[in-house]
Design a protein around this motif. Structure first.
Motif, PDB file in Angstrom:
ATOM      1  N   PHE A 297       1.162 -17.982  -4.098  1.00  0.00           N
ATOM      2  CA  PHE A 297       1.230 -19.386  -3.689  1.00  0.00           C
ATOM      3  C   PHE A 297      -0.158 -20.031  -3.698  1.00  0.00           C
ATOM      4  O   PHE A 297      -0.315 -21.200  -4.081  1.00  0.00           O
ATOM      5  N   GLU A 298      -1.170 -19.277  -3.307  1.00  0.00           N
ATOM      6  CA  GLU A 298      -2.522 -19.836  -3.217  1.00  0.00           C
ATOM      7  C   GLU A 298      -3.152 -20.070  -4.589  1.00  0.00           C
ATOM      8  O   GLU A 298      -3.963 -20.981  -4.749  1.00  0.00           O
ATOM      9  N   THR A 299      -2.811 -19.250  -5.562  1.00  0.00           N
ATOM     10  CA  THR A 299      -3.500 -19.308  -6.859  1.00  0.00           C
ATOM     11  C   THR A 299      -2.694 -20.008  -7.951  1.00  0.00           C
ATOM     12  O   THR A 299      -3.185 -20.166  -9.072  1.00  0.00           O
ATOM     13  N   THR A 300      -1.484 -20.427  -7.649  1.00  0.00           N
ATOM     14  CA  THR A 300      -0.643 -21.065  -8.663  1.00  0.00           C
ATOM     15  C   THR A 300      -1.285 -22.359  -9.189  1.00  0.00           C
ATOM     16  O   THR A 300      -1.831 -23.152  -8.421  1.00  0.00           O
ATOM     17  N   THR A 301      -1.214 -22.523 -10.502  1.00  0.00           N
ATOM     18  CA  THR A 301      -1.566 -23.807 -11.120  1.00  0.00           C
ATOM     19  C   THR A 301      -0.343 -24.330 -11.877  1.00  0.00           C
ATOM     20  O   THR A 301       0.538 -23.558 -12.263  1.00  0.00           O
ATOM     21  N   PHE A 302      -0.308 -25.650 -12.083  1.00  0.00           N
ATOM     22  CA  PHE A 302       0.892 -26.281 -12.659  1.00  0.00           C
ATOM     23  C   PHE A 302       0.525 -27.125 -13.883  1.00  0.00           C
ATOM     24  O   PHE A 302      -0.596 -27.637 -13.981  1.00  0.00           O
ATOM     25  N   THR A 303       1.493 -27.238 -14.749  1.00  0.00           N
ATOM     26  CA  THR A 303       1.378 -28.136 -15.899  1.00  0.00           C
ATOM     27  C   THR A 303       2.606 -29.046 -15.903  1.00  0.00           C
ATOM     28  O   THR A 303       3.476 -28.941 -15.051  1.00  0.00           O
ATOM     29  N   ARG A 307       3.862 -32.086 -12.885  1.00  0.00           N
ATOM     30  CA  ARG A 307       2.996 -31.054 -12.283  1.00  0.00           C
ATOM     31  C   ARG A 307       3.826 -30.031 -11.495  1.00  0.00           C
ATOM     32  O   ARG A 307       3.492 -29.644 -10.382  1.00  0.00           O
ATOM     33  N   ASP A 308       4.899 -29.581 -12.111  1.00  0.00           N
ATOM     34  CA  ASP A 308       5.796 -28.650 -11.430  1.00  0.00           C
ATOM     35  C   ASP A 308       6.143 -27.430 -12.270  1.00  0.00           C
ATOM     36  O   ASP A 308       7.026 -26.649 -11.907  1.00  0.00           O
ATOM     37  N   VAL A 309       5.444 -27.233 -13.373  1.00  0.00           N
ATOM     38  CA  VAL A 309       5.696 -26.073 -14.234  1.00  0.00           C
ATOM     39  C   VAL A 309       4.570 -25.068 -14.026  1.00  0.00           C
ATOM     40  O   VAL A 309       3.410 -25.353 -14.352  1.00  0.00           O
ATOM     41  N   PRO A 310       4.847 -23.891 -13.440  1.00  0.00           N
ATOM     42  CA  PRO A 310       3.780 -22.910 -13.197  1.00  0.00           C
ATOM     43  C   PRO A 310       3.134 -22.475 -14.503  1.00  0.00           C
ATOM     44  O   PRO A 310       3.812 -22.151 -15.482  1.00  0.00           O
ATOM     45  N   ALA A 311       1.812 -22.473 -14.511  1.00  0.00           N
ATOM     46  CA  ALA A 311       1.056 -22.067 -15.697  1.00  0.00           C
ATOM     47  C   ALA A 311       0.748 -20.576 -15.629  1.00  0.00           C
ATOM     48  O   ALA A 311      -0.410 -20.155 -15.638  1.00  0.00           O
ATOM     49  N   LEU A 312       1.810 -19.762 -15.577  1.00  0.00           N
ATOM     50  CA  LEU A 312       1.678 -18.323 -15.381  1.00  0.00           C
ATOM     51  C   LEU A 312       1.239 -17.638 -16.671  1.00  0.00           C
ATOM     52  O   LEU A 312       1.803 -17.865 -17.733  1.00  0.00           O
ATOM     53  N   VAL A 313       0.249 -16.753 -16.559  1.00  0.00           N
ATOM     54  CA  VAL A 313      -0.231 -15.963 -17.686  1.00  0.00           C
ATOM     55  C   VAL A 313       0.279 -14.526 -17.577  1.00  0.00           C
ATOM     56  O   VAL A 313       0.765 -13.955 -18.543  1.00  0.00           O
ATOM     57  N   ALA A 314       0.145 -13.923 -16.380  1.00  0.00           N
ATOM     58  CA  ALA A 314       0.621 -12.558 -16.152  1.00  0.00           C
ATOM     59  C   ALA A 314       1.146 -12.468 -14.719  1.00  0.00           C
ATOM     60  O   ALA A 314       0.548 -13.011 -13.794  1.00  0.00           O
ATOM     61  N   GLU A 315       2.271 -11.763 -14.553  1.00  0.00           N
ATOM     62  CA  GLU A 315       2.934 -11.738 -13.252  1.00  0.00           C
ATOM     63  C   GLU A 315       2.199 -10.920 -12.204  1.00  0.00           C
ATOM     64  O   GLU A 315       2.295 -11.187 -11.017  1.00  0.00           O
ATOM     65  N   GLY A 316       1.462  -9.899 -12.611  1.00  0.00           N
ATOM     66  CA  GLY A 316       0.843  -9.020 -11.622  1.00  0.00           C
ATOM     67  C   GLY A 316       1.857  -8.052 -11.041  1.00  0.00           C
ATOM     68  O   GLY A 316       2.996  -7.932 -11.511  1.00  0.00           O
ATOM     69  N   SER A 317       1.485  -7.367  -9.950  1.00  0.00           N
ATOM     70  CA  SER A 317       2.369  -6.369  -9.349  1.00  0.00           C
ATOM     71  C   SER A 317       2.083  -6.276  -7.863  1.00  0.00           C
ATOM     72  O   SER A 317       0.949  -5.989  -7.460  1.00  0.00           O
ATOM     73  N   ALA A 318       3.126  -6.503  -7.062  1.00  0.00           N
ATOM     74  CA  ALA A 318       2.957  -6.364  -5.617  1.00  0.00           C
ATOM     75  C   ALA A 318       2.723  -4.913  -5.241  1.00  0.00           C
ATOM     76  O   ALA A 318       1.887  -4.595  -4.394  1.00  0.00           O
ATOM     77  N   ASP A 319       3.434  -3.997  -5.880  1.00  0.00           N
ATOM     78  CA  ASP A 319       3.309  -2.586  -5.538  1.00  0.00           C
ATOM     79  C   ASP A 319       1.925  -2.047  -5.851  1.00  0.00           C
ATOM     80  O   ASP A 319       1.382  -1.221  -5.112  1.00  0.00           O
ATOM     81  N   LYS A 320       1.315  -2.512  -6.938  1.00  0.00           N
ATOM     82  CA  LYS A 320      -0.025  -2.054  -7.331  1.00  0.00           C
ATOM     83  C   LYS A 320      -1.122  -2.970  -6.817  1.00  0.00           C
ATOM     84  O   LYS A 320      -2.296  -2.765  -7.151  1.00  0.00           O
ATOM     85  N   LEU A 321      -0.753  -3.944  -6.014  1.00  0.00           N
ATOM     86  CA  LEU A 321      -1.706  -4.921  -5.459  1.00  0.00           C
ATOM     87  C   LEU A 321      -2.489  -5.626  -6.569  1.00  0.00           C
ATOM     88  O   LEU A 321      -3.692  -5.871  -6.431  1.00  0.00           O
ATOM     89  N   ALA A 322      -1.805  -5.928  -7.659  1.00  0.00           N
ATOM     90  CA  ALA A 322      -2.410  -6.682  -8.755  1.00  0.00           C
ATOM     91  C   ALA A 322      -1.956  -8.136  -8.639  1.00  0.00           C
ATOM     92  O   ALA A 322      -0.757  -8.423  -8.691  1.00  0.00           O
ATOM     93  N   PRO A 323      -2.869  -9.092  -8.493  1.00  0.00           N
ATOM     94  CA  PRO A 323      -2.476 -10.489  -8.301  1.00  0.00           C
ATOM     95  C   PRO A 323      -1.957 -11.109  -9.602  1.00  0.00           C
ATOM     96  O   PRO A 323      -2.345 -10.695 -10.705  1.00  0.00           O
ATOM     97  N   PRO A 324      -1.090 -12.098  -9.518  1.00  0.00           N
ATOM     98  CA  PRO A 324      -0.656 -12.821 -10.731  1.00  0.00           C
ATOM     99  C   PRO A 324      -1.812 -13.650 -11.289  1.00  0.00           C
ATOM    100  O   PRO A 324      -2.718 -14.041 -10.549  1.00  0.00           O
ATOM    101  N   ARG A 325      -1.781 -13.903 -12.591  1.00  0.00           N
ATOM    102  CA  ARG A 325      -2.828 -14.715 -13.222  1.00  0.00           C
ATOM    103  C   ARG A 325      -2.222 -16.004 -13.763  1.00  0.00           C
ATOM    104  O   ARG A 325      -1.177 -15.991 -14.406  1.00  0.00           O
ATOM    105  N   TYR A 326      -2.908 -17.099 -13.468  1.00  0.00           N
ATOM    106  CA  TYR A 326      -2.499 -18.421 -13.930  1.00  0.00           C
ATOM    107  C   TYR A 326      -3.626 -19.036 -14.739  1.00  0.00           C
ATOM    108  O   TYR A 326      -4.802 -18.631 -14.619  1.00  0.00           O
ATOM    109  N   GLN A 327      -3.264 -19.980 -15.585  1.00  0.00           N
ATOM    110  CA  GLN A 327      -4.292 -20.711 -16.316  1.00  0.00           C
ATOM    111  C   GLN A 327      -5.217 -21.407 -15.317  1.00  0.00           C
ATOM    112  O   GLN A 327      -4.745 -22.006 -14.348  1.00  0.00           O
ATOM    113  N   PRO A 328      -6.488 -21.320 -15.532  1.00  0.00           N
ATOM    114  CA  PRO A 328      -7.401 -21.984 -14.588  1.00  0.00           C
ATOM    115  C   PRO A 328      -7.210 -23.493 -14.635  1.00  0.00           C
ATOM    116  O   PRO A 328      -6.909 -24.067 -15.677  1.00  0.00           O
TER     117      PRO A 328
END
Length: 615
Positions: A297-303, A307-328
């Protein structure tokens, strides 16, 4: 007055409240008296006296001896030519029944007598009541000292003494006297004692009557796990991310509440009504999922135009503590755009992730079979945890916290006490609760987490136990070498004080102030007590007493003895391996080893004709 009576000490010369000035008789020429074959010390500070009042006897403790004990208004020549004692009255006996407190006072001229063994049996009662034998009188080895087990547990207690005075030995001896292994006398087969062992001293001393849990278990020890989801939300967040502002705290608690609701919707939990669910209800939820959803929620960016389309690049993993990546996000109106609803808690989330990756916190953040998966499902629940701590076949549970990082020790102690107290509080009408089967919590090194004026979570829960625990069957026993650093509110709630040798004036002053009886003169003996000797006063002791605590047998003493410096330094040095020292330091374990794997390569023969083939 019969001056030939061997028990006669003197006569009452002045009475002020509970304090009585006694003028010793002239015939008393020796410091020893032999009565019925037993030897008694006469007029010793800390000894007992009896003042007959017809069918009733008053009992008191000698607190001062000498000219300074004389009444101030007496003439100087009378004072100088007489010997004096000051006695503090403590209780009275009618027939065979002794009772603390006074219904009357002595008169001028009443006789004062030595308390004999028969009198002490009258005071302490026989072995058939709730009395627990812990030692013998310092002045008479043939007279046992007993404490009331009921008052010792329900009215709380404190064992106080400087380093080397015998605190650990006294604790081990007292607990062993309560449970009485081997079936001696009545014993307490259903006793329930929880010991917080800060230095790992008691596992060997109480191994035959205790089950040991440790954050770094050794042979015959069980792993200690404290499920984080059983804590109150505020206490958990303080451990994970430190102090939060109100807005930031709401962001975390709202998400915790949401995850607990999802877990409850997945599968009902016995005793939990969804309509009454709160953020503090002990429902399992995943910290990894909490972190992932908040950081997402904190790192989400939108297009997009709205301004309601998440600009998601990679989902990440909660189990591996890998954060999702969004377009800067971009500067200007081109996008992507920042999430304007973000709470600004990235720093706290980074700290949460760091805690989850820190192996030192595994016992609480990754609690083995009590760790929820991402959906909040667990292998074991709180009943198994409490069964392990409180419901096993031995009377004592030792929680060895010696390997716990000091930075988290206070919070861990708070967590353990809160889980236990809350469980006993809410089950007070059930057979497993504290009223029908009380619990004694022994807190070693209490000054480390019960500092004077402290507002830590541990201090809060101990204060609650001290103030309310009696009503719910939870008793506290504090053990400390610095009573001056223990919160005064907690210490004042301890109905029984077992004071061993104390040299520090501030510590002695705190003990004097906490005494339930007017025994300031008796407390002046604290600096000169022998090791293992204690002054016991309060609810559990029918009379304040100077006691020599019984030592546990060889092999059942705590690992708290002083190093034998002379013997150790006189030995010839042997080969030393400082790699082992560093290995223990790095592993945070006293039993870690450093093994170098050495592979020896030797020639082998492929056939009788091949004599020199090597690998």
């Amino acid at each position: 007055m019969n001056s030939s009576d061997p028990t006669l000490l003197g006569t009452v010369s002045a009475v002020t409240g509970a304090s009585v000035s006694v003028r010793l008789v002239e015939s008393l020429s020796s410091g020893l008296a032999i009565i019925a074959g037993h030897t008694y010390r006469v007029g010793q500070v800390g000894s007992f006296v009896r003042i007959p009042q017809g069918y009733q006897d008053l009992y008191g403790v000698v607190c001062e001896v000498g000219a300074t004990a004389a009444p101030q208004h007496f003439e100087r020549d009378v004072v100088e030519t007489s010997r004096w004692m000051r006695v503090e009255l403590a209780g009275e006996a009618i027939g065979a029944r002794f009772e603390r407190g006074l219904s009357q006072h002595p008169n001028i001229g009443d006789t004062v007598h030595i308390v004999t063994e028969g009198d002490l049996r009258r005071i302490y009662g026989g072995r058939g009541d709730d009395q627990v034998e812990i030692g013998h009188l310092a002045s008479a080895e043939n007279i046992a000292v007993r404490l009331s087990l009921d008052n010792l547990v329900t009215r709380h207690s404190a064992i106080l003494g400087s380093t080397g005075s015998g605190k650990s030995t006294t604790v081990a001896s007292l607990l062993r006297s309560i449970v009485k292994p081997g079936g001696s006398d009545r014993g307490s087969p259903a006793a329930r004692i929880l010991l917080l062992d800060i230095h790992g001293e008691y596992a060997s001393a109480l191994a035959d009557v205790a089950r040991v849990y440790s954050a770094s278990p050794q042979t015959n020890e069980l792993p200690l796990f404290v499920p984080y989801w059983a804590l109150e939300a505020g206490e958990l967040l303080d451990l994970l991310v430190g102090t939060l502002s109100d807005n930031h705290e709401i962001a975390f608690t709202d998400k915790i509440q949401e995850l607990k609701e999802k877990r409850l919707a997945l599968k009902p939990i016995l005793g939990v009504d969804p309509s009454s669910l709160t953020v503090d209800t002990p429902i399992p939820f995943s910290l990894k999922q909490l972190w992932y959803e908040l950081i997402d929620f904190e790192t989400t960016t939108f297009t997009g135009a709205q301004r309601d389309v998440p600009a998601l690049v990679a989902e990440g993993s909660a189990d591996k503590l890998a954060p999702p990546r969004y377009q800067p996000h971009a500067i200007g109106s081109a996008g992507p755009y920042l999430n304007t609803a973000a709470k600004g808690i990235r720093r706290q989330l980074n700290l949460l992730r760091s805690r989850l990756l820190d192996r030192r916190y595994d016992f609480i953040l990754h609690p083995g079979p009590w760790e929820p998966n991402l959906k909040g499902e667990i292998e074991r629940d709180l009943p198994e945890l409490l069964q392990g701590w409180l419901g096993h076949d031995r009377q004592i549970t030792i929680l060895d916290l010696s390997s716990v990082p000091s930075s988290v020790l206070v919070r861990l102690i708070s967590s353990i006490l809160r889980i236990v107290y809350e469980a006993l509080f809410w089950s007070r009408e059930k057979t497993e609760g504290g009223i029908l089967r009380p619990l004694l919590v022994v807190m070693e090194e209490a000054h480390r987490y019960l500092g004077a004026g402290g507002d830590s979570a541990a201090s809060d829960i101990v204060k609650r136990i001290a103030k309310e625990g009696r009503k719910y069957g939870v008793g506290a026993m504090l053990v400390s070498q610095r009573p001056a650093e223990v919160d005064e509110t907690v210490l004042s709630q301890c109905g029984t004080l077992i004071a061993l040798r104390l040299a520090n004036p501030a510590d002695r002053s705190r003990v004097k102030g906490a005494l339930p009886d007017n025994l300031a003169g008796l407390m002046d003996l604290l600096p000169v007590l022998r090791t293992g000797e204690a002054i016991i006063a309060g609810e559990a002791a029918r009379l304040p007493v100077r006691c020599r605590v019984t030592l546990p047998s060889e092999g059942y003493q705590p690992r708290s003895a002083d190093p034998e410096v002379t013997e150790a330094w006189a030995k010839r040095r042997v080969a030393e391996g400082y790699d082992r020292m560093v290995a223990s330091w790095r592993a945070q374990s006293t039993r870690a080893v450093a093994n170098n794997t050495v592979i020896q390569r030797k020639p082998i023969k492929d056939s009788p004709d091949d004599q020199g083939g090597k690998v």
